[in-house]
Design a protein around this motif. Structure first.
Motif, short mmCIF file in Angstrom:
data_model
loop_
_atom_site.label_atom_id
_atom_site.label_comp_id
_atom_site.label_asym_id
_atom_site.label_seq_id
_atom_site.Cartn_x
_atom_site.Cartn_y
_atom_site.Cartn_z
N THR A 408 46.45 -32.58 74.04
CA THR A 408 46.85 -31.30 73.46
C THR A 408 47.35 -30.36 74.56
O THR A 408 46.72 -30.20 75.60
N ASP A 412 49.60 -25.99 71.51
CA ASP A 412 48.98 -26.62 70.34
C ASP A 412 49.87 -27.74 69.80
O ASP A 412 50.27 -27.76 68.64
N GLU A 413 50.17 -28.66 70.68
CA GLU A 413 50.91 -29.86 70.33
C GLU A 413 50.16 -31.06 70.89
O GLU A 413 49.57 -30.97 71.97
N THR A 450 48.74 -22.13 61.21
CA THR A 450 48.45 -21.49 62.50
C THR A 450 47.14 -20.72 62.50
O THR A 450 46.68 -20.31 63.57
N PHE A 454 43.47 -25.64 66.39
CA PHE A 454 44.12 -26.93 66.60
C PHE A 454 43.19 -27.81 67.42
O PHE A 454 42.55 -27.35 68.37
N GLN A 456 41.57 -30.06 70.17
CA GLN A 456 41.78 -30.25 71.60
C GLN A 456 41.49 -31.71 71.93
O GLN A 456 40.34 -32.11 72.10
#
Length: 819
Positions: A408, A412-413, A450, A454, A456
Motif C-alpha cells: 500500500t 491508498d493504492e 474514501t 484503506f 495497509q
C-alpha cells in the motif's frame, strides 16, 4: 529514492482543466487570420450569452453560448474555441477554453452548452459543442477565438490587438469588452443577445440587450422542443435513448470513432462514482453487443462538479466524446465530458462484472508498433493483456483472493496479481525478469469509498474474497480497479530480513540507498535507517551509502557539507547497537550532481575502523569536485592518486548526475578497492503500459555512458594489478538484463552477484507491482570466495524507511585467488 519514469514523484491528481484531446490544436497557422473584433464582423459572431443556468430562479439547467453566422457561406469552426474570462480578472485569472468543431450554416446558429447548476427544470436543445465552464450569471467576457490556446490578454486594448479574436462580448461589469461598455442586464434569469439580424458594431452595450434566454442549436431546436440533455431536467428533455450506445463510443481500437463529437441520451447504469481527484462516474450498458473488442462501460467526467448520480441509477447521458491522455506517453481514457444526465430510475441491478484471473487474462502483454503508437491498432483482447484490459475500460471487473505484490502506498493504492502462479518471488511478489516479462496479472486497486480506512498491506498479504468495481486507466501504473467492493485484508506476516554477521576473516561490504537523508529529517527516519545498518545488515565493515544530502537538505543556499547529516546517522547506528563508524566522501560542487535541487546528493563510505582501515592518499582533501582519481601501478600493486576520489568527473557522462566515489581499504593486510555508484535516473522513460510499444527507454543512454566510464576505470585497475580486489556497488538504476550491465561488465572485468542468487530472490526494489533489481554489487575476478545477500527490509512493506532494499557481500579475502 526511486528514480522512476514520469509519475514517480509527488502524485499529480487530475482536477477540472481543459483536456488533452485527439486533434486538439494550439493557435492554428492560418494563411489569413479572421479579422479581429476591432473590425465589425459580417459573418460569425457571438449571438447570445447566458451564465445563470441551474442557478436560483433559473428555468434552464445549464449555461450556454450561442454563435450566429450573418454571412452567405458556411463558417468553418474546426480548430476554433470559445473562451471565458471573469468580469474582473485578477493576476491569476485564466481564460477557460471550450473547443469547437463543425461549422455554422449561413444565417444559422451554433449552440455551445457549458456547466450545469443544481437548479432549473428545462434542458437545452441538443448542443453542437459541450464544455464545462461555469460562467458567472452577472459579469464576464466570452471570446470566439481562431485556435484553442488560452488567451492571455486581460484588458480591452490587449484583446483588441490579438488577431486570433474573432468576436468578443463583455457583459455586466466586464473589464474586457467591445466599445463604450459591456452588455447590461445579465442575471440568473436573463441572457444578453444580439438582434435577429446579428448586427455587430463592436459596441457590446449597443449591440446586445438582456432578455429571456432563448438557446437555438444548428438544427433550429429550442429549449423544451425535444432533444434536451439536462441533468435533473424533470422530464423537460426526452426520456428515450438516443441513437448511440456505449459500445459505439468505445469502438474496436483504443480511440473512440466518435472523438470530438457530441452524443445524446446514451443509456447506461451508474456502476461507480468518484467525488475526489478526477471527478465523475462510470456508466455501463447492460445490453452488450457481443463483440469482445467494444467495451460497454465509459467514464463520465464532471470536471470540478461533484457527480449528482448514484450507483444503480439508470441514466441517459449527453456530452462530448473525448480521449483524455493522463500524460504524453500514456494510453488514453475514453470519456464523455461536459455531461448532462437524465436519471430515469434508481436502485437498478448492476451489470455482471468480468472476472480477472489466469483463465481470462492473456499471457502476452501488449502488441508492438515498432516503437510507435498502438492507439489505432485493432484490439485483440484474446491475445494481449493490455488489449483485454482496454476492451474492459470503464466496465465492471472483479478479482477474488488476490495476492498483494506491491505494498500500500501513501496514496491508498495497492498492487495485486490476478495470476498467483505468474513469476512469484520467494516472498510473495511478482518478479520482473525481462523486458518481455512485465507481469500480465498485475493490477492496481483503489477504493471509491474514501470515508473507509484503506488496508495497509505488505507484499505477500491477500485481499480475500471479491474485489470489484469499474476498470480505469491512469499514467501511474496503467489499468486500475476502482473498487466499489474491496476484499478483506489477510496479513500473511511478512517479516523484515536479518542477514548473518560476518565471520572474523570475512570483509563485509554493503550498499544502501537511504532516500535523500539530511540533517533536517526527523529522528525516526535516522533511527529506522540506522536499525537497517546495525541489525538488518549486521553492522558491515564498509557501507556505501547513496542519497546522502548536505546538512540542510533541499535548502538551496550553497551548503555542500554533510558532516551534520553523517554525525546524526552514525550516532543513530551506534545507539542501535552498531559500531562507531567513520566516513569519507568527495564534496560535490553546488547543484552539479542532480537529485533534489539544493540537496547536493552524494555517495558516502562508512567504515568500522576496528575492522578495516581507509587509505587516505595525500592531497585528497585538497581535491576539487572536478579532480579525477586515477590508477597508478607500483611494485606492490595498484593504488589511487586520490582516495577518496571521483571517476573522471568532468566527463559528459556525469552531467547533472552523481559521480562515483572510489576508495582504498585494507583488511587483514589485503588491499580492497570499493567503487560506490548512483547512476542516472529512469525519469522520462516511456511506461510499460503506455501507447508507444515497445517503449523507448531514453534514459538508458546516460547510464550506458556512465557504465562505460566505470568499466574503463576497473580495466585500468586490473591492468595495474590483475589480482586487484574490487567491489563495484550501488544504485545503478537499471536491471540485471539491461545493456547498462553489459557495458559495465564488458571484458568480463566484473561479476554481477545478483545472478548468483536463486531467480526468485533477484530483486531489490518494487515498482508498480514488479519486484526488480536496481541496486547491484559486482566484484572483480580475483574475488572468488564470497557470500552475497539482498536483505529485504523496505521495498515490500507499506511502512518503509527507504524505497530500496540494501545488500551485502562477505568476502573471504585470504582465500581469494592470487595468480
Amino acid at each position: 529514492m526511486s528514480d522512476r519514469p514520469a509519475g514517480s514523484g509527488a502524485r499529480a491528481r487530475r482536477v477540472a482543466h481543459p483536456l488533452i484531446s485527439v486533434g486538439a490544436a494550439g493557435a492554428l497557422a492560418f494563411g489569413v487570420l479572421p479579422a479581429a473584433f476591432a473590425a465589425p464582423s459580417a459573418s460569425a459572431v457571438i449571438g447570445e450569452v447566458y451564465g445563470g443556468g441551474g442557478n436560483s430562479g433559473a428555468t434552464l439547467v445549464r449555461d450556454f453560448v450561442e454563435l450566429g453566422n450573418a454571412g452567405t457561406g458556411a463558417y468553418d469552426l474546426a480548430g476554433y474555441s470559445v473562451q471565458y474570462l471573469p468580469g474582473s480578472p485578477s493576476a491569476s485569472s485564466q481564460w477557460q477554453v471550450t473547443a469547437l468543431s463543425g461549422s455554422i450554416a449561413p444565417g444559422g446558429r451554433y449552440l455551445i452548452a457549458e456547466a450545469a447548476g443544481t437548479g432549473g427544470t428545462t434542458a437545452l436543445p441538443t448542443a453542437d459543442a459541450t464544455g464545462s465552464i461555469a460562467m458567472s450569471a452577472a459579469s464576464g467576457t466570452i471570446a470566439l477565438v481562431a485556435g484553442t490556446t488560452p488567451l492571455t490578454c486581460k484588458t480591452a486594448a490587449d484583446c483588441a490587438a490579438n488577431g486570433h479574436v474573432v468576436d468578443l462580448v463583455g457583459y455586466g461589469s466586464a473589464v474586457v469588452r467591445e466599445g463604450s461598455g459591456p452588455a447590461a442586464g445579465a442575471s440568473n434569469t436573463a441572457s444578453v443577445a444580439r438582434a435577429a439580424s446579428l448586427a455587430d458594431t463592436d459596441d457590446n452595450a449597443a449591440d446586445l440587450a438582456s432578455g429571456a434566454p432563448s438557446p437555438v442549436n444548428s438544427a433550429g431546436e429550442t429549449a423544451g422542443s425535444g432533444g434536451g440533455d439536462g441533468e435533473g431536467d424533470g422530464g423537460g428533455g426526452s426520456t428515450e435513448p438516443g441513437p448511440l450506445r456505449v459500445h459505439d463510443i468505445q469502438g474496436t481500437t483504443r480511440l473512440s470513432p466518435l472523438t470530438g463529437q457530441t452524443v445524446t441520451r446514451v443509456p447506461g447504469v451508474v456502476t461507480g462514482v468518484r467525488k475526489s481527484g478526477s471527478k465523475g462516474y462510470w456508466i455501463q450498458d447492460p445490453q452488450a453487443d457481443g463483440d469482445p473488442r467494444t467495451g460497454e462501460g465509459v467514464f463520465v467526467y464532471t470536471g470540478s462538479a461533484d457527480p449528482t448520480v448514484a450507483v444503480g441509477d439508470s441514466v441517459l447521458v449527453s456530452g462530448k466524446v473525448t480521449e483524455y491522455y493522463p500524460s504524453s506517453t500514456s494510453q488514453s481514457v475514453t470519456e464523455i465530458t461536459g455531461p448532462t444526465a437524465t436519471v430515469l430510475s434508481g436502485g437498478n441491478p448492476l451489470p455482471e462484472p468480468v472476472t480477472l484471473d489466469a483463465s481470462t487474462v492473456p499471457d502476452a502483454y501488449v502488441p508492438t508498433a515498432g516503437g510507435g503508437s498502438i492507439d489505432a491498432l485493432p484490439l485483440e483482447p484474446a491475445v494481449y493483456a493490455l488489449d483485454f484490459y482496454e476492451a474492459l475500460e470503464g466496465s465492471r471487473v472483479r478479482a477474488s483472493d488476490t495476492r498483494v505484490v506491491g505494498a500500500t502506498t501513501e496514496y491508498d493504492e495497492v498492487w495485486v496479481t490476478v495470476k498467483p502462479e505468474e513469476s512469484p518471488t520467494a516472498r510473495g511478489g511478482s518478479l520482473y525478469s525481462g523486458y518481455d516479462q512485465p507481469g500480465t496479472g498485475r493490477m492496481k486497486v483503489m477504493s471509491l469509498d474514501t470515508a473507509a480506512a484503506f488496508p495497509q498491506a505488505d507484499v505477500g498479504d491477500e485481499l480475500s474474497g471479491t474485489t470489484s468495481g469499474p476498470l480505469d486507466y491512469s499514467s501511474f501504473g496503467g489499468y486500475n480497479l476502482q473498487a466499489t467492493q474491496l476484499g478483506t485484508l489477510v496479513d500473511n506476516g511478512l517479516k523484515a530480513e536479518r542477514t548473518r554477521r560476518q565471520k572474523g576473516d570475512e570483509l563485509a561490504v554493503a550498499t544502501y540507498n537511504v532516500e535523500n537523508l539530511d540533517a533536517l529529517d526527523g529522528q525516526e527516519k535516522f533511527d529506522r535507517l540506522a536499525e537497517g545498518v546495525a541489525v538488518g545488515l549486521a553492522s558491515p565493515d564498509i557501507v556505501a551509502l547513496e542519497e546522502i544530502q548536505d546538512d540542510n537538505g533541499p535548502t538551496n543556499d550553497g551548503t555542500v557539507t554533510s558532516e551534520a547529516t553523517l554525525t546524526r546517522f552514525t550516532d543513530a547506528i551506534r545507539a542501535a547497537g552498531g559500531p562507531r563508524y567513520r566516513w569519507r566522501y568527495a564534496t560535490p560542487a553546488d547543484n552539479q550532481d542532480g537529485g533534489e535541487p539544493g540537496g547536493n546528493i552524494r555517495q558516502v563510505f562508512l567504515f568500522n575502523p576496528k575492522r578495516v582501515s581507509f587509505t587516505d592518499r595525500a592531497g585528497a582533501e585538497a581535491a576539487t569536485p572536478t579532480t579525477a582519481t586515477s590508477v597508478v601501478k607500483t611494485r606492490k600493486g595498484a593504488r589511487l592518486t586520490y582516495s577518496p576520489g571521483r571517476i573522471n568527473p568532468t566527463s559528459d557522462a556525469w552531467d547533472s548526475s552523481r559521480k562515483p566515489l572510489v576508495g582504498e581499504f585494507v583488511f587483514h593486510g589485503e588491499q580492497v578497492f570499493v567503487i560506490a555508484n548512483h547512476f542516472g535516473s529512469k525519469g522520462g522513460d516511456q511506461p510499460l503500459h503506455g501507447r508507444y510499444q515497445e517503449p523507448t527507454r531514453g534514459s538508458e543512454t546516460k547510464r550506458h555512458q556512465q557504465a562505460a566510464e566505470v568499466n574503463t576505470f576497473v580495466k585500468d585497475l586490473l591492468k595495474a594489478d590483475r589480482n586487484a580486489k574490487a567491489v563495484v556497488l550501488g544504485d545503478l538504476n537499471d536491471f540485471e538484463f539491461s545493456r547498462t550491465m553489459t557495458a559495465l561488465t564488458a571484458g568480463k572485468v566484473l561479476n554481477p552477484l545478483i545472478g548468483t542468487l536463486p531467480a526468485a530472490e533477484r530483486y531489490t526494489y518494487v515498482y508498480e507491482g514488479n519486484s526488480q533489481t536496481l541496486d547491484h554489487i559486482l566484484t572483480s575476478p580475483a574475488v572468488t570466495h564470497f557470500d552475497y545477500d539482498v536483505v529485504h527490509i523496505n521495498a515490500e512493506f507499506a511502512d518503509q524507511a527507504s524505497d530500496h532494499d540494501p545488500q551485502i557481500v562477505r568476502i573471504d579475502v585470504g582465500r581469494c585467488r592470487r595468480d
